[in-house]
Design a protein around this motif. Structure first.
Motif, PDB file in Angstrom:
ATOM      1  N   TRP A   1       0.840  -1.201   0.000  1.00 45.60           N
ATOM      2  CA  TRP A   1       0.000   0.000   0.000  1.00 45.60           C
ATOM      3  C   TRP A   1       0.877   1.254   0.000  1.00 45.60           C
ATOM      4  CZ3 TRP A   1      -4.547   1.127  -1.506  1.00 45.60           C
ATOM      5  CH2 TRP A   1      -5.161   2.293  -1.106  1.00 45.60           C
ATOM      6  N   MET A   2       1.986   1.245   0.757  1.00 45.76           N
ATOM      7  CA  MET A   2       2.897   2.380   0.800  1.00 45.76           C
ATOM      8  C   MET A   2       3.505   2.626  -0.588  1.00 45.76           C
ATOM      9  SD  MET A   2       6.303   2.900   3.142  1.00 45.76           S
ATOM     10  CE  MET A   2       7.129   1.483   2.420  1.00 45.76           C
ATOM     11  N   ILE A   3       3.853   1.570  -1.300  1.00 46.16           N
ATOM     12  CA  ILE A   3       4.407   1.720  -2.647  1.00 46.16           C
ATOM     13  C   ILE A   3       3.368   2.295  -3.604  1.00 46.16           C
ATOM     14  CG2 ILE A   3       5.266   0.428  -4.644  1.00 46.16           C
ATOM     15  CD1 ILE A   3       6.709  -1.399  -2.679  1.00 46.16           C
ATOM     16  N   ILE A   4       2.135   1.826  -3.511  1.00 47.49           N
ATOM     17  CA  ILE A   4       1.077   2.312  -4.403  1.00 47.49           C
ATOM     18  C   ILE A   4       0.787   3.784  -4.141  1.00 47.49           C
ATOM     19  CG2 ILE A   4      -1.378   2.100  -4.978  1.00 47.49           C
ATOM     20  CD1 ILE A   4      -1.027  -0.945  -4.473  1.00 47.49           C
ATOM     21  N   VAL A   5       0.650   4.161  -2.870  1.00 45.57           N
ATOM     22  CA  VAL A   5       0.383   5.564  -2.529  1.00 45.57           C
ATOM     23  C   VAL A   5       1.582   6.431  -2.904  1.00 45.57           C
ATOM     24  CG1 VAL A   5      -0.055   7.162  -0.620  1.00 45.57           C
ATOM     25  CG2 VAL A   5      -1.299   5.014  -0.744  1.00 45.57           C
ATOM     26  N   GLY A   6       2.797   5.914  -2.711  1.00 49.31           N
ATOM     27  CA  GLY A   6       3.985   6.658  -3.110  1.00 49.31           C
ATOM     28  C   GLY A   6       4.024   6.913  -4.602  1.00 49.31           C
ATOM     29  N   LEU A   7       3.650   5.910  -5.384  1.00 53.25           N
ATOM     30  CA  LEU A   7       3.606   6.079  -6.833  1.00 53.25           C
ATOM     31  C   LEU A   7       2.572   7.125  -7.231  1.00 53.25           C
ATOM     32  CD1 LEU A   7       4.416   5.244  -9.699  1.00 53.25           C
ATOM     33  CD2 LEU A   7       2.690   3.459  -9.568  1.00 53.25           C
TER      34      LEU A   7
ATOM     35  N   ILE B   1      10.872   3.868 -10.287  1.00 51.94           N
ATOM     36  CA  ILE B   1      11.351   3.640  -8.927  1.00 51.94           C
ATOM     37  C   ILE B   1      11.629   4.964  -8.224  1.00 51.94           C
ATOM     38  CG2 ILE B   1      13.244   2.655  -7.563  1.00 51.94           C
ATOM     39  CD1 ILE B   1      13.307   0.361  -9.573  1.00 51.94           C
ATOM     40  N   MET B   2      12.243   5.907  -8.910  1.00 50.61           N
ATOM     41  CA  MET B   2      12.504   7.216  -8.303  1.00 50.61           C
ATOM     42  C   MET B   2      11.209   7.987  -8.057  1.00 50.61           C
ATOM     43  SD  MET B   2      15.533   7.410  -7.420  1.00 50.61           S
ATOM     44  CE  MET B   2      15.527   9.114  -6.917  1.00 50.61           C
ATOM     45  N   THR B   3      10.216   7.782  -8.896  1.00 49.83           N
ATOM     46  CA  THR B   3       8.922   8.417  -8.668  1.00 49.83           C
ATOM     47  C   THR B   3       8.276   7.851  -7.408  1.00 49.83           C
ATOM     48  OG1 THR B   3       8.621   8.770 -11.042  1.00 49.83           O
ATOM     49  CG2 THR B   3       6.652   8.875  -9.680  1.00 49.83           C
ATOM     50  N   ILE B   4       8.381   6.538  -7.197  1.00 57.50           N
ATOM     51  CA  ILE B   4       7.846   5.921  -5.985  1.00 57.50           C
ATOM     52  C   ILE B   4       8.595   6.432  -4.759  1.00 57.50           C
ATOM     53  CG2 ILE B   4       7.625   3.736  -4.736  1.00 57.50           C
ATOM     54  CD1 ILE B   4       7.096   2.411  -7.483  1.00 57.50           C
ATOM     55  N   VAL B   5       9.930   6.487  -4.856  1.00 56.41           N
ATOM     56  CA  VAL B   5      10.729   6.998  -3.738  1.00 56.41           C
ATOM     57  C   VAL B   5      10.366   8.453  -3.452  1.00 56.41           C
ATOM     58  CG1 VAL B   5      13.087   7.569  -3.021  1.00 56.41           C
ATOM     59  CG2 VAL B   5      12.607   5.368  -4.092  1.00 56.41           C
ATOM     60  N   LEU B   6      10.190   9.244  -4.503  1.00 58.08           N
ATOM     61  CA  LEU B   6       9.775  10.636  -4.341  1.00 58.08           C
ATOM     62  C   LEU B   6       8.459  10.718  -3.580  1.00 58.08           C
ATOM     63  CD1 LEU B   6       9.928  13.714  -5.124  1.00 58.08           C
ATOM     64  CD2 LEU B   6       8.567  13.073  -7.116  1.00 58.08           C
ATOM     65  N   GLY B   7       7.492   9.893  -3.947  1.00 57.12           N
ATOM     66  CA  GLY B   7       6.191   9.918  -3.282  1.00 57.12           C
ATOM     67  C   GLY B   7       6.272   9.471  -1.831  1.00 57.12           C
ATOM     68  N   ILE B   8       7.077   8.448  -1.538  1.00 56.15           N
ATOM     69  CA  ILE B   8       7.191   7.952  -0.166  1.00 56.15           C
ATOM     70  C   ILE B   8       7.889   8.982   0.720  1.00 56.15           C
ATOM     71  CG2 ILE B   8       8.281   6.192   1.274  1.00 56.15           C
ATOM     72  CD1 ILE B   8       7.750   4.207  -1.035  1.00 56.15           C
ATOM     73  N   VAL B   9       8.997   9.534   0.238  1.00 58.71           N
ATOM     74  CA  VAL B   9       9.699  10.549   1.020  1.00 58.71           C
ATOM     75  C   VAL B   9       8.848  11.819   1.103  1.00 58.71           C
ATOM     76  CG1 VAL B   9      11.802  11.941   1.164  1.00 58.71           C
ATOM     77  CG2 VAL B   9      11.934   9.557   0.460  1.00 58.71           C
TER      78      VAL B   9
END
Length: 84
Positions: free
Chosen positions: A5-11, A30-38
């Motif tokens: 769920w964290m990966i999906i919301v991060g994306l 992957i960087m877009t997901i990391v951007l969203g999570i951070v």
């Protein structure tokens, strides 16, 4: 299930931030997901500073996108200083 769920919301947050902020930000999935999570972490801190509970739902997504946009602007400032 929480990690997925964290990966999906991060994306979603990362994609929304990249769509809202003007300019080109060349980065992969992957960087877009990391951007969203951070960005969610930054947005959560910002929400706590203003006294808003953003522990999920629509408010959490909004603050995640705001945090991701802040990170995009910071990244742009850092990379522009290195290029000059």
């Amino acid at each position: 299930m929480g990690f997925i769920w964290m990966i999906i919301v991060g994306l979603v947050a990362g994609l929304l931030a990249r769509a809202i902020k003007p300019g080109s930000d060349p980065m992969g999935w992957i960087m877009t997901i990391v951007l969203g999570i951070v960005g969610a972490l930054v947005g959560g801190l910002l929400a706590n500073l203003v006294g808003i509970n953003a522990d999920g739902g629509f408010t959490g997504l909004i603050f995640s996108v705001i945090g991701a946009i802040i990170l995009l602007f910071a990244y742009e400032m850092i990379t522009n200083k290195r290029g000059v």
